[in-house]
Design a protein around this motif. Structure first.
Motif, PDB file in Angstrom:
ATOM      1  N   ARG A   1       0.792  -1.274   0.035  1.00 34.30           N
ATOM      2  CA  ARG A   1       0.008   0.158   0.057  1.00 34.30           C
ATOM      3  C   ARG A   1       0.823   1.339   0.119  1.00 34.30           C
ATOM      4  O   ARG A   1       1.971   1.342   0.539  1.00 34.30           O
ATOM      5  N   SER A   2       0.403   2.262  -0.902  1.00 34.49           N
ATOM      6  CA  SER A   2       1.095   3.577  -1.074  1.00 34.49           C
ATOM      7  C   SER A   2       0.040   4.512  -0.782  1.00 34.49           C
ATOM      8  O   SER A   2      -1.185   4.312  -0.470  1.00 34.49           O
TER       9      SER A   2
ATOM     10  N   ARG B   1      -3.529   4.053  -5.323  1.00 34.69           N
ATOM     11  CA  ARG B   1      -4.163   2.314  -5.682  1.00 34.69           C
ATOM     12  C   ARG B   1      -4.194   2.577  -7.189  1.00 34.69           C
ATOM     13  O   ARG B   1      -4.943   3.156  -7.511  1.00 34.69           O
ATOM     14  N   PRO B   2      -3.509   1.453  -7.802  1.00 36.97           N
ATOM     15  CA  PRO B   2      -2.724   0.603  -7.116  1.00 36.97           C
ATOM     16  C   PRO B   2      -1.243   1.122  -6.961  1.00 36.97           C
ATOM     17  O   PRO B   2      -0.959   2.270  -7.565  1.00 36.97           O
ATOM     18  N   THR B   3      -0.442   0.475  -6.183  1.00 39.48           N
ATOM     19  CA  THR B   3       0.905   0.911  -6.114  1.00 39.48           C
ATOM     20  C   THR B   3       1.737   0.897  -7.317  1.00 39.48           C
ATOM     21  O   THR B   3       2.192  -0.323  -7.384  1.00 39.48           O
TER      22      THR B   3
ATOM     23  N   GLN C   1       4.121  -4.628   6.083  1.00 40.37           N
ATOM     24  CA  GLN C   1       3.727  -3.675   5.020  1.00 40.37           C
ATOM     25  C   GLN C   1       5.164  -2.938   4.618  1.00 40.37           C
ATOM     26  O   GLN C   1       6.248  -3.277   5.068  1.00 40.37           O
ATOM     27  N   LEU C   2       4.867  -2.497   3.447  1.00 41.01           N
ATOM     28  CA  LEU C   2       6.053  -1.790   2.615  1.00 41.01           C
ATOM     29  C   LEU C   2       6.642  -0.624   3.524  1.00 41.01           C
ATOM     30  O   LEU C   2       7.938  -0.526   3.596  1.00 41.01           O
ATOM     31  N   ILE C   3       5.867  -0.161   4.168  1.00 40.76           N
ATOM     32  CA  ILE C   3       6.439   1.221   5.101  1.00 40.76           C
ATOM     33  C   ILE C   3       7.123   0.684   6.283  1.00 40.76           C
ATOM     34  O   ILE C   3       7.705   1.502   6.964  1.00 40.76           O
TER      35      ILE C   3
ATOM     36  N   SER D   1      -9.192  -6.665   4.153  1.00 35.46           N
ATOM     37  CA  SER D   1      -8.368  -7.369   3.287  1.00 35.46           C
ATOM     38  C   SER D   1      -6.930  -7.045   3.680  1.00 35.46           C
ATOM     39  O   SER D   1      -6.771  -5.620   3.715  1.00 35.46           O
ATOM     40  N   ALA D   2      -5.961  -7.718   3.509  1.00 38.56           N
ATOM     41  CA  ALA D   2      -4.659  -7.197   3.921  1.00 38.56           C
ATOM     42  C   ALA D   2      -4.274  -6.461   2.584  1.00 38.56           C
ATOM     43  O   ALA D   2      -3.200  -5.643   2.441  1.00 38.56           O
ATOM     44  N   LEU D   3      -4.837  -6.463   1.287  1.00 34.96           N
ATOM     45  CA  LEU D   3      -4.490  -5.700   0.357  1.00 34.96           C
ATOM     46  C   LEU D   3      -4.860  -4.115   0.393  1.00 34.96           C
ATOM     47  O   LEU D   3      -4.284  -3.239  -0.170  1.00 34.96           O
ATOM     48  N   GLU D   4      -5.938  -3.864   1.386  1.00 37.72           N
ATOM     49  CA  GLU D   4      -6.068  -2.510   1.543  1.00 37.72           C
ATOM     50  C   GLU D   4      -5.291  -1.911   2.469  1.00 37.72           C
ATOM     51  O   GLU D   4      -5.125  -0.850   2.579  1.00 37.72           O
ATOM     52  N   GLY D   5      -4.663  -2.753   3.393  1.00 36.08           N
ATOM     53  CA  GLY D   5      -3.580  -2.076   4.343  1.00 36.08           C
ATOM     54  C   GLY D   5      -4.087  -1.492   5.300  1.00 36.08           C
ATOM     55  O   GLY D   5      -3.212  -0.512   5.995  1.00 36.08           O
TER      56      GLY D   5
END
Length: 782
Positions: free
Chosen positions: A74-75, A78-80, A272-274, A464-468
């Motif tokens: 997630r950034s 969306r999408p990242t 997470q990417l962060i 959803s883990a996609l939503e972050g």
């Protein structure tokens, strides 16, 4: 005096439970330096289904020796896209690359990298990117915060240059491609960032070739890694819509054979990417930047299967489940909203004709079979969300047609749970279906939360883990359903005891629900716990009778405020990296950046309000209650008068759902989920209580003359007539109410306007809202 002091004491009990639940949390050990060098390797688009023992042997060995997890990329957008992902990695917070996005798709990942001195590099676009993130985006992100926190950093490739560029655009050391012998370059600075290309597209052969090329370069990086170093490989971004979960592997001292996790996810195997930027600084023993990262340092935890293939299958399966959830969830809630609207319309004529007339003339009542069918449909509608939650126990997403599989499985579970309620003892009573539905729903959601909320993660009614946004605990829909079901269960149980004990029952059940919602080990929802505290306080205050006055509403608001203040004091006392959302918000207010949080919350509320099907459920439910059920012919006022504990439970649900939605940036989603349970049960109970509205007391007697005298008394108006023209409720409703109050049959009180308690101990007959029905012996003797 006791009655005046009891609400205060019970409110204090709820406040103490709320603060205790929120304050309890695992004590994280202080971060310690564990490596001398960190090498961050990024491959845009790389997923776990791209990893294979033969095709990508280096990644396979690295996963075997190190810790693995699913990476949410997630950034700020969306999408990242690749540039968003690289920028977010280097910022430690949600960031986005400036530029147009035609059709919402990712533009070509092109960035200008100037090399004026053949040592470092310069990004001329960096200044504009920084301004874009600071002024146009609501996160206040500082691009290049990771590189600013170390003395020297290395970047290999254009994507790595985006991550390593300082806020003014300078890259300390730069190479456009990986050198033949990268050992000297990787050992020249404590932090190195390497871009190994992109794995994109849906063609399996194309993806396999790209993954094989990235794996070969990774082998050269690992061969040249500095001693005592940590290497993190991450699929840093998506490459197209829709978003997916990506690969994350950490290999180094202290990261052997485990799952990756972090405090931002609270879930084993998710990162997470962060989180990568604060992880690098923590491993190097460097201080965090002045403006804290949104990410938190990752760690390795145990519990991974010994078989690597089985371990890798878990994050790959999670990616498939999250993708299927995104496709199914919207259709499920849309269908649920349509069905509940249709039922609301169908109930209206039944409410109009539910009251049976006592005289010989009147409109023909609706067929019992039709009413029974509608009642079963109302039970099924209230159980739809719990049934969808239970469906997650079966891996329906692995089938070729996941949507059809989910629909069939949910339908079977819905039929089974509806049949269970239909066959439950007491189904024929007014509150029987309500108690059964509330109890089953509380049990289903509560057990899931207590056992780790596995059914909500990537679930249709979960998150959803996609939503972050959330990875563990109680989600938005789960919060609404659990709050409504728990308070209705408390109200049903309270109605079974004497009036003086009802507030205690409400506090006991509601306090346990507050702990489940707010505990970091369970629901991990501090906003939900605060909202539920206010709801329980309201319910306890009016459960023994009376209305929701300003005084009682003020007590509830004070209780929620007390929990908020208490938790804020505890949270602010923690280290900045360990604070929760409330502590971070208060700290942001202190440094002048709290407005960004308010802006994000307002934007999220508006977006959810206009796009969520649950908004329809909340609005339609409110309209049905206000314009139908609460009307003199609607039955709900009569239900509230006979069963004040149910009225208290529904009032508390409204307060908790409203507060939880607004403060939690979910608009009417919490209220919509609560309405999906409460409104069908309110309509069913109203139908039941109206069906008994014309009943008369049938005194038990063995003497015919007593029966004749009693019959004459009934004909002469001994029964109480309410303000809406209907005789007072007796039979099922009055007997239940009398038993709950501990009253004698001769002392059953019928509310005159549907607004009072069925009995009023210590009140003289003839006063208040109701009148006392005399026993058969009293009628016979005059």
């Amino acid at each position: 005096m006791l009655r005046r002091v009891a609400p205060v004491l019970l409110t204090l009990v709820v406040v103490v439970l709320g603060i205790t639940a929120l304050a309890a949390g695992p004590q994280a050990p202080p971060p310690q330096r564990s490596a001398d060098y960190v090498v961050l390797v990024g491959v845009a688009g790389l997923r776990w289904d791209d990893v294979d023992a033969e095709r990508t042997p280096t990644l396979w060995r690295m996963a075997r020796d190190g810790s693995i997890g699913s990476l949410s990329v997630r950034s700020a957008y969306r999408p990242t896209c690749p540039l968003d992902g690289w920028l977010t990695l280097g910022a430690g917070s949600f960031a986005g690359w400036s530029g147009a996005r035609p059709g919402g798709e990712c533009p070509p990942a092109e960035v200008t990298v100037e090399e004026p001195d053949r040592i470092g590099a310069n990004l001329p676009e960096q200044e504009g990117v920084v301004l874009h993130n600071q002024e146009r985006l609501p996160w206040g992100t500082v691009p290049g915060a990771l590189s600013e926190s170390v003395r020297c950093s290395v970047a290999v490739g254009p994507g790595a240059a985006v991550a390593a560029a300082r806020p003014f655009g300078r890259v300390d050391r730069y190479e456009p491609t990986l050198p033949a012998d990268p050992a000297g370059l990787l050992g020249s600075c404590v932090l190195s960032i390497v871009d190994l290309g992109t794995v994109a597209g849906t063609d399996e052969s194309v993806r396999a070739a790209a993954a094989r090329a990235a794996d070969a370069q990774l082998a050269r990086v690992l061969a040249a890694r500095p001693p005592n170093s940590l290497v993190i490989v991450a699929g840093v971004s998506d490459t197209q819509r829709p978003s997916r979960l990506h690969l994350a592997i950490a290999d180094g001292p202290g990261w052997e054979d485990g799952w990756l996790t972090s405090p931002t996810t609270g879930r084993r195997g998710y990162l997470q990417l962060i989180d990568i930027a604060p992880t690098a600084l923590t491993v190097l023993g460097r201080p965090m930047p002045d403006r804290p990262f949104l990410g938190r340092p990752a760690e390795s935890v145990g519990g991974r299967p010994d078989d690597l293939a089985a371990a890798i299958a878990e994050p790959a399966d999670a990616d498939r489940e999250a993708a299927a959830q995104r496709e199914v969830a919207g259709d499920f809630f849309t269908l649920l909203a349509v069905v509940q609207v249709v039922l609301a319309v169908a109930v209206l004529p039944l409410l109009r004709r539910a009251r049976r007339h006592a005289g010989p003339h009147g409109p023909k009542p609706v067929s019992r079979r039709v009413v029974a069918t509608v009642e079963v449909l109302l039970v099924a509608a209230a159980l739809a969300i719990p049934a969808a939650l239970l469906a997650e126990a079966v891996p329906w997403w692995r089938n070729a047609y996941p949507a059809a599989s989910f629909a069939a499985l949910t339908a079977v579970l819905l039929a089974a749970t509806t049949l269970l309620v239909r066959l439950a003892p007491g189904y024929g009573t007014t509150l029987g279906p309500l108690g059964a539905v509330a109890g089953l729903t509380t049990l289903a959601v509560g057990l899931d939360v207590v056992t780790g909320a596995r059914l909500q993660l990537n679930g249709v009614i979960g998150y959803s883990a996609l939503e972050g946004g959330r990875y563990a605990g109680l989600g938005t829909v789960g919060l609404g359903v659990f709050v409504a079901a728990a308070l209705l269960t408390a109200g049903w149980l309270a109605q079974q005891v004497r009036r003086s004990w009802r507030p205690m029952v409400m506090v006991t059940v509601g306090g346990a629900a507050v702990v489940v919602v707010g505990s970091p080990y369970l629901g991990a929802d501090s906003i939900g716990a605060i909202a539920l505290t206010a709801g329980v306080s309201v319910a306890a205050a009016i459960s023994a009778g009376g209305w929701l006055t300003l005084t009682r509403l003020a007590w509830a608001a004070m209780a929620g405020l007390a929990v908020t203040v208490g938790f804020a004091v505890v949270d602010l006392d923690r280290a900045p990296a360990e604070r929760g959302s409330l502590g971070r918000f208060l700290a942001a207010l202190g440094d002048g950046t709290g407005g960004l949080t308010v802006q994000r919350s307002s934007a999220a509320n508006f977006d959810t309000l206009v796009n969520s099907p649950l908004t329809v459920l909340a609005v339609v439910g409110a309209l049905l209650v206000w314009f139908a059920l609460l009307q003199p012919w609607g039955g709900l006022m009569r239900l509230f008068g006979i069963y004040p504990a149910i009225r208290a439970a529904m009032a508390g649900t409204g307060v908790a759902a409203g507060i939880g939605g607004v403060l939690g940036a979910s608009a009417l989603d919490v209220a919509g989920a609560a309405a999906a349970v409460v409104v069908p049960m309110a309509a069913l109970s109203a139908l039941r209580v109206l069906d008994h509205a014309a009943d008369r007391t049938r005194p038990a007697t063995d003497r015919p003359q007593d029966a004749v005298a009693a019959g004459g008394a009934r004909c002469s108006g001994a029964g109480s007539v309410g303000a809406d023209g209907a005789a007072g409720p007796v039979g099922d409703d009055a007997a239940t109410a009398a038993a709950a109050e501990g009253a004698r049959p001769a002392d059953v009180v019928v509310p005159g306007d549907g607004g009072g308690s069925p009995t009023d101990e210590g009140r003289r007959p003839g006063r208040g809202r109701g009148r006392t029905l005399r026993s058969s012996a009293e009628v016979a003797t005059g």
